[in-house]
Motif scaffolding. Structure first.
Motif, PDB file in Angstrom:
ATOM      1  N   ASP A  54       0.871  -1.181   0.000  1.00  0.00           N
ATOM      2  CA  ASP A  54       0.000   0.000   0.000  1.00  0.00           C
ATOM      3  C   ASP A  54       0.905   1.227   0.000  1.00  0.00           C
ATOM      4  O   ASP A  54       1.320   1.706   1.053  1.00  0.00           O
ATOM      5  CB  ASP A  54      -0.917  -0.024   1.219  1.00  0.00           C
ATOM      6  N   THR A  55       1.243   1.706  -1.182  1.00  0.00           N
ATOM      7  CA  THR A  55       2.190   2.808  -1.322  1.00  0.00           C
ATOM      8  C   THR A  55       1.620   3.912  -2.187  1.00  0.00           C
ATOM      9  O   THR A  55       0.619   3.737  -2.875  1.00  0.00           O
ATOM     10  CB  THR A  55       3.505   2.325  -1.968  1.00  0.00           C
ATOM     11  N   LYS A  56       2.277   5.048  -2.136  1.00  0.00           N
ATOM     12  CA  LYS A  56       2.001   6.149  -3.061  1.00  0.00           C
ATOM     13  C   LYS A  56       3.318   6.856  -3.327  1.00  0.00           C
ATOM     14  O   LYS A  56       4.221   6.829  -2.499  1.00  0.00           O
ATOM     15  CB  LYS A  56       0.929   7.094  -2.548  1.00  0.00           C
ATOM     16  N   ILE A  57       3.393   7.456  -4.484  1.00  0.00           N
ATOM     17  CA  ILE A  57       4.583   8.222  -4.857  1.00  0.00           C
ATOM     18  C   ILE A  57       4.253   9.698  -4.664  1.00  0.00           C
ATOM     19  O   ILE A  57       3.301  10.214  -5.243  1.00  0.00           O
ATOM     20  CB  ILE A  57       4.988   7.960  -6.323  1.00  0.00           C
ATOM     21  N   MET A  58       5.030  10.365  -3.835  1.00  0.00           N
ATOM     22  CA  MET A  58       4.848  11.795  -3.582  1.00  0.00           C
ATOM     23  C   MET A  58       6.218  12.455  -3.667  1.00  0.00           C
ATOM     24  O   MET A  58       7.175  11.978  -3.049  1.00  0.00           O
ATOM     25  CB  MET A  58       4.251  12.033  -2.193  1.00  0.00           C
ATOM     26  N   SER A  59       6.296  13.535  -4.422  1.00  0.00           N
ATOM     27  CA  SER A  59       7.554  14.270  -4.577  1.00  0.00           C
ATOM     28  C   SER A  59       8.687  13.338  -4.992  1.00  0.00           C
ATOM     29  O   SER A  59       9.820  13.493  -4.554  1.00  0.00           O
ATOM     30  CB  SER A  59       7.918  15.000  -3.284  1.00  0.00           C
ATOM     31  N   GLY A  60       8.367  12.341  -5.808  1.00  0.00           N
ATOM     32  CA  GLY A  60       9.380  11.407  -6.288  1.00  0.00           C
ATOM     33  C   GLY A  60       9.821  10.374  -5.272  1.00  0.00           C
ATOM     34  O   GLY A  60      10.761   9.619  -5.504  1.00  0.00           O
ATOM     35  N   ARG A  61       9.142  10.306  -4.151  1.00  0.00           N
ATOM     36  CA  ARG A  61       9.492   9.360  -3.083  1.00  0.00           C
ATOM     37  C   ARG A  61       8.396   8.324  -2.921  1.00  0.00           C
ATOM     38  O   ARG A  61       7.213   8.632  -3.055  1.00  0.00           O
ATOM     39  CB  ARG A  61       9.643  10.095  -1.745  1.00  0.00           C
ATOM     40  N   THR A  62       8.785   7.085  -2.595  1.00  0.00           N
ATOM     41  CA  THR A  62       7.807   6.046  -2.297  1.00  0.00           C
ATOM     42  C   THR A  62       7.443   6.139  -0.826  1.00  0.00           C
ATOM     43  O   THR A  62       8.316   6.086   0.043  1.00  0.00           O
ATOM     44  CB  THR A  62       8.363   4.648  -2.603  1.00  0.00           C
ATOM     45  N   LEU A  63       6.149   6.292  -0.562  1.00  0.00           N
ATOM     46  CA  LEU A  63       5.654   6.359   0.814  1.00  0.00           C
ATOM     47  C   LEU A  63       4.809   5.130   1.087  1.00  0.00           C
ATOM     48  O   LEU A  63       4.098   4.644   0.209  1.00  0.00           O
ATOM     49  CB  LEU A  63       4.810   7.619   1.021  1.00  0.00           C
ATOM     50  N   TYR A  64       4.894   4.628   2.312  1.00  0.00           N
ATOM     51  CA  TYR A  64       4.208   3.405   2.705  1.00  0.00           C
ATOM     52  C   TYR A  64       3.145   3.711   3.745  1.00  0.00           C
ATOM     53  O   TYR A  64       3.394   4.440   4.700  1.00  0.00           O
ATOM     54  CB  TYR A  64       5.213   2.413   3.304  1.00  0.00           C
ATOM     55  N   ARG A  65       1.960   3.125   3.564  1.00  0.00           N
ATOM     56  CA  ARG A  65       0.921   3.253   4.595  1.00  0.00           C
ATOM     57  C   ARG A  65       1.416   2.507   5.828  1.00  0.00           C
ATOM     58  O   ARG A  65       2.115   1.510   5.739  1.00  0.00           O
ATOM     59  CB  ARG A  65      -0.411   2.677   4.141  1.00  0.00           C
ATOM     60  N   ILE A  66       1.037   3.014   7.003  1.00  0.00           N
ATOM     61  CA  ILE A  66       1.415   2.367   8.250  1.00  0.00           C
ATOM     62  C   ILE A  66       0.217   1.655   8.865  1.00  0.00           C
ATOM     63  O   ILE A  66      -0.929   2.036   8.656  1.00  0.00           O
ATOM     64  CB  ILE A  66       2.024   3.371   9.253  1.00  0.00           C
ATOM     65  N   LYS A  67       0.528   0.605   9.609  1.00  0.00           N
ATOM     66  CA  LYS A  67      -0.496  -0.179  10.299  1.00  0.00           C
ATOM     67  C   LYS A  67      -0.034  -0.396  11.737  1.00  0.00           C
ATOM     68  O   LYS A  67       1.104  -0.831  11.978  1.00  0.00           O
ATOM     69  CB  LYS A  67      -0.681  -1.524   9.599  1.00  0.00           C
ATOM     70  N   ALA A  68      -0.929  -0.102  12.695  1.00  0.00           N
ATOM     71  CA  ALA A  68      -0.594  -0.233  14.118  1.00  0.00           C
ATOM     72  C   ALA A  68      -0.409  -1.699  14.501  1.00  0.00           C
ATOM     73  O   ALA A  68      -1.228  -2.552  14.153  1.00  0.00           O
ATOM     74  CB  ALA A  68      -1.672   0.401  14.974  1.00  0.00           C
ATOM     75  N   LEU A  69       0.661  -1.980  15.225  1.00  0.00           N
ATOM     76  CA  LEU A  69       0.945  -3.336  15.706  1.00  0.00           C
ATOM     77  C   LEU A  69       0.492  -3.538  17.149  1.00  0.00           C
ATOM     78  O   LEU A  69       0.481  -4.658  17.646  1.00  0.00           O
ATOM     79  CB  LEU A  69       2.444  -3.636  15.600  1.00  0.00           C
ATOM     80  N   ARG A  70       0.127  -2.436  17.817  1.00  0.00           N
ATOM     81  CA  ARG A  70      -0.337  -2.514  19.200  1.00  0.00           C
ATOM     82  C   ARG A  70      -1.209  -1.311  19.505  1.00  0.00           C
ATOM     83  O   ARG A  70      -1.243  -0.340  18.748  1.00  0.00           O
ATOM     84  CB  ARG A  70       0.842  -2.592  20.164  1.00  0.00           C
ATOM     85  N   ASP A  71      -1.933  -1.360  20.604  1.00  0.00           N
ATOM     86  CA  ASP A  71      -2.770  -0.247  21.047  1.00  0.00           C
ATOM     87  C   ASP A  71      -1.906   0.827  21.698  1.00  0.00           C
ATOM     88  O   ASP A  71      -0.975   0.517  22.449  1.00  0.00           O
ATOM     89  CB  ASP A  71      -3.787  -0.714  22.089  1.00  0.00           C
ATOM     90  N   PHE A  72      -2.226   2.088  21.428  1.00  0.00           N
ATOM     91  CA  PHE A  72      -1.635   3.226  22.133  1.00  0.00           C
ATOM     92  C   PHE A  72      -2.516   4.433  21.863  1.00  0.00           C
ATOM     93  O   PHE A  72      -3.147   4.532  20.814  1.00  0.00           O
ATOM     94  CB  PHE A  72      -0.183   3.492  21.702  1.00  0.00           C
ATOM     95  N   SER A  73      -2.601   5.329  22.834  1.00  0.00           N
ATOM     96  CA  SER A  73      -3.435   6.520  22.716  1.00  0.00           C
ATOM     97  C   SER A  73      -4.811   6.147  22.163  1.00  0.00           C
ATOM     98  O   SER A  73      -5.457   5.255  22.688  1.00  0.00           O
ATOM     99  CB  SER A  73      -2.734   7.564  21.843  1.00  0.00           C
ATOM    100  N   ASP A  74      -5.270   6.805  21.084  1.00  0.00           N
ATOM    101  CA  ASP A  74      -6.563   6.490  20.466  1.00  0.00           C
ATOM    102  C   ASP A  74      -6.421   5.479  19.334  1.00  0.00           C
ATOM    103  O   ASP A  74      -7.397   5.178  18.646  1.00  0.00           O
ATOM    104  CB  ASP A  74      -7.209   7.760  19.896  1.00  0.00           C
ATOM    105  N   VAL A  75      -5.224   4.969  19.124  1.00  0.00           N
ATOM    106  CA  VAL A  75      -4.944   4.030  18.036  1.00  0.00           C
ATOM    107  C   VAL A  75      -5.067   2.604  18.568  1.00  0.00           C
ATOM    108  O   VAL A  75      -4.564   2.292  19.643  1.00  0.00           O
ATOM    109  CB  VAL A  75      -3.529   4.271  17.457  1.00  0.00           C
ATOM    110  N   GLU A  76      -5.739   1.757  17.794  1.00  0.00           N
ATOM    111  CA  GLU A  76      -5.884   0.355  18.189  1.00  0.00           C
ATOM    112  C   GLU A  76      -5.084  -0.537  17.247  1.00  0.00           C
ATOM    113  O   GLU A  76      -4.904  -0.201  16.068  1.00  0.00           O
ATOM    114  CB  GLU A  76      -7.355  -0.054  18.151  1.00  0.00           C
ATOM    115  N   LYS A  77      -4.632  -1.651  17.762  1.00  0.00           N
ATOM    116  CA  LYS A  77      -3.900  -2.614  16.952  1.00  0.00           C
ATOM    117  C   LYS A  77      -4.707  -2.911  15.687  1.00  0.00           C
ATOM    118  O   LYS A  77      -5.904  -3.158  15.742  1.00  0.00           O
ATOM    119  CB  LYS A  77      -3.682  -3.906  17.748  1.00  0.00           C
ATOM    120  N   GLY A  78      -4.033  -2.839  14.535  1.00  0.00           N
ATOM    121  CA  GLY A  78      -4.679  -3.092  13.259  1.00  0.00           C
ATOM    122  C   GLY A  78      -5.160  -1.848  12.536  1.00  0.00           C
ATOM    123  O   GLY A  78      -5.459  -1.896  11.340  1.00  0.00           O
TER     124      GLY A  78
END
Length: 157
Positions: free
Chosen positions: A10-34
């Motif tokens: 799951d990538t996109k090219i921005m400003s000539g750079r490859t960027l990768y979507r991130i996925k949470a591996l654990r719960d923290f703050s308001d972010v849940e695993k997954g």
């Protein structure tokens, strides 16, 4: 322990750079695993410590770094040598309808910074409409977006 992984399919090219979507591996703050986050170029852009996170379709690249309890969200584009660190509470946007420059909203004092302008959302809208109808409509949309996001977040507390 790592708190996210880069999704190589799951990538996109921005400003000539490859960027990768991130996925949470654990719960923290308001972010849940997954939970899926925004896009980063490498693990150098987002700390595995604290509650730092890149949300939505926001992206971070080059030498920009998000760490501590900071977050970058919406459709923000955060690159260059910028830093968002612990206890900072900025949202960074890009003016893609005219100048291409970045502008910020500070959550703690509800103030906007656009070029030399610094003021409230209503003041920004008024100034922008005085400049042009297009700028007025665009900045008004961003101010309303932030207001809606804050209402949603306050409802979670």
């Amino acid at each position: 322990m790592k708190k996210y992984e880069l999704l190589k399919d799951d990538t996109k090219i921005m400003s000539g750079r490859t960027l990768y979507r991130i996925k949470a591996l654990r719960d923290f703050s308001d972010v849940e695993k997954g939970d899926l986050g925004g896009y980063i170029e490498s693990e150098n852009n987002l700390s595995h410590f604290g509650n730092a996170w890149v949300c939505d379709n926001a992206w971070v690249c080059y030498n920009a770094r998000v760490y501590g309890n900071a977050s970058v969200w919406g459709n923000a584009e955060f690159c260059g040598d910028a830093r968002v660190k612990s206890d900072d509470d900025y949202i960074v946007f890009k003016n893609n309808w005219s100048s291409g420059r970045y502008f910020t909203y500070t959550k703690s004092n509800k103030m906007w910074k656009v070029g030399c302008f610094y003021g409230t959302g209503q003041e920004l809208i008024e100034k922008a409409y005085a400049d042009s109808e297009l700028s007025g409509k665009c900045y008004e949309a961003y101010v309303k977006l932030v207001e809606q996001l804050e209402e949603i977040q306050e409802g979670k507390r």
